[in-house]
Motif scaffolding. Sequence first.
Motif, short mmCIF file in Angstrom:
data_model
loop_
_atom_site.label_atom_id
_atom_site.label_comp_id
_atom_site.label_asym_id
_atom_site.label_seq_id
_atom_site.Cartn_x
_atom_site.Cartn_y
_atom_site.Cartn_z
N CYS A 3 5.40 0.24 -8.01
CA CYS A 3 5.11 0.78 -6.68
C CYS A 3 4.04 1.87 -6.76
O CYS A 3 3.16 1.97 -5.90
CB CYS A 3 6.37 1.35 -6.05
SG CYS A 3 7.57 0.08 -5.62
N HIS A 30 3.07 -8.13 -4.18
CA HIS A 30 4.01 -7.01 -4.17
C HIS A 30 4.40 -6.63 -2.74
O HIS A 30 5.56 -6.40 -2.45
CB HIS A 30 3.41 -5.81 -4.89
CG HIS A 30 4.35 -4.66 -5.00
ND1 HIS A 30 5.17 -4.46 -6.09
CD2 HIS A 30 4.65 -3.65 -4.13
CE1 HIS A 30 5.91 -3.37 -5.90
NE2 HIS A 30 5.60 -2.85 -4.70
N CYS A 34 8.17 -5.92 -1.45
CA CYS A 34 8.66 -4.54 -1.45
C CYS A 34 8.55 -3.91 -0.06
O CYS A 34 7.46 -3.69 0.45
CB CYS A 34 7.88 -3.73 -2.48
SG CYS A 34 8.29 -1.99 -2.46
N CYS A 37 6.70 -0.26 0.04
CA CYS A 37 5.23 -0.28 -0.01
C CYS A 37 4.65 -0.91 1.27
O CYS A 37 3.61 -0.49 1.77
CB CYS A 37 4.74 -1.07 -1.22
SG CYS A 37 5.02 -0.20 -2.77
ZN ZN Z 1 6.57 -1.17 -3.90
#
Ligand code: ZN
Lengths: 404, 191
Positions: A3, A30, A34, A37
């Motif tokens: 992250c 990602h 996630c 994020c």
């Molecule tokens: Zn992340």
Amino acid sequence: MKCEDIKKNLDLYIDHEILSKEEIEAIDAHLAECDDCRLEYDEMKKMIDELSRLSEVELPKDFHDNLMNEIRKSNKINETFFKKHYKWAVGTAAVLLAGIVVTAGIQMAPGLLRGSSQMVAYDERVDYGMEAPSMDSSKSVNLEMTEVSPEAMPEESPMATNVEERKIIKNIYMELDTSDIELTFNNIQNQVNAVGGYVEYSNMGDYYYGYYERTQSQEKMRYASINARVPSNQLESVTAYVESLGELRTKSLNTVDQTDYYYDIDAQIENLKVRETRLRELMDEAKNISDIITIESELSRVRNEIDSLTRNLKSIDKNVDYSTLNISLREVEDSSKINPEDRSIWQEAKDGIIKNINRIINFLQSTVIFAISYLPVAVMGLIGLGAVYWMIKKTGIFKRRMKK
Amino acid sequence: MSEMDIFLIKKCVDGDFKSFEQLIVKYEKNAFAIALRYLGNYDDALDVTQEALIKVYKNIKNFRFESSFTTWLYRIVINTSKDFLKKNNKEKIISIEDHSIDLPDDRERENPVKNAENKELKLIVEEALMALNEENRIVVLLKDIQGFTYDEISDVLQIPIGTVRSRISRGRAMLKNELMKQNPDILNLIG
Ligand SMILES: [Zn+2]
């Protein structure tokens, strides 16, 4: 990727900068997984979206014209600045030269000086008309291109018989040189008021040369500007009057035809009014609260739009009825006239010196001109004299020879 | 740089006033937007923009065709703005009236309630932007308001790309921080 790495590169990712294709793909992957994020990314995007709205700004309508006028002004001032210094250099050289000549010429001075003071007046006008020709001839030519002769001005409402009245906005920009700036300044303002116009803005003051370059020079000249609105049907008479007050340097007319735009807005207003009536009818029939709220908000939107468009129309009407007259005045140096408040011994002495330098220049000029213009006569005379002398001599010799 | 611009610049250098007018009219608004967002005051921005564009006129003969004309022009606008801030040396307090420059966009027309909300939001963003220091404000302004690339910003401000990058990161982070101070939920109101 962690992250931390993602967040570090988020700006580059958003900006499509620097990152390689692989890095971009890794971030894509990602962000899809996630939430943390993803939120950070969304927030940043929203903030940037909001920022981009700040690029919409509105410039005042007269910004462009004001800018162009300022540039024109500074142009003119620079030209005069050089012209002035050029004059001084010539003046100094002339003084040195004159020193040598003056002793010789002193006996015939009184008569010649009286004769040459007429030349001064004449010369200055010629000098003024040429307006520093060596400095920037192309620039002044191009400035002249914007000038409009009176014949080129559109006639007053040529379509008066039409149902649609033409909506033409006129702006005139003038630059004038005058020897008494205060008098001209007041005369123009009085005339504007007399024809039913008004002065929007006026300003008078000293102007320093080289202001924009922040140079050392502190030479000043008197300068004034008047921004007036006059009834369109009086525009020509007022400009003609202004022209009579001094030497016209520049005059340009700018017309904007707003006819199509005007009647387009007019039609829009009509449509909105029809819509407003419809909404009011609906309002009377509306039963539940949510309908009423919806109609009310739509009504207020329509009302606002009608008001705003009507303001547009009124503003066009005003601009059509009242033309804009933009006048720049400059006080030109007149060696016979000294500003009352500047009248000091030094000022007088300076003026006296300038006056005398001018006389000497003119004296030299007229001497040289005299000499050159009579050169052919002198040459012819000399040839004639020589011939006569030669003939007399020859006949003399001949006679003497005959006597022998 | 467009062929047309090159042509117009060359004519300006030869003293053609009309060409200058044709050239400058395209950039006036952006020049003003930069000055306005940098200085945060409408009247000051007008004065500074005018002064800067006069400088452009007077210096156009010194323009080298190596960089783009817009880069060069905006650099003059920014430097003139910087000089102005230095001269005045006081942070302008942003007042609501002289700072909100509103053009109704489509989003605002949709409905009056949303309109008022947007206006409020715009003001908050303007104020937050003015809370940044000059260095970070100018990069955020050029990137996110004017839409310049990192390369262009590096050119205009004459700083390395790495510096552009770090200032953009820092500037945005600080701006977000300022916005959260106003209203922790603010970014959820957008969009
Ligand atoms: Zn992340």
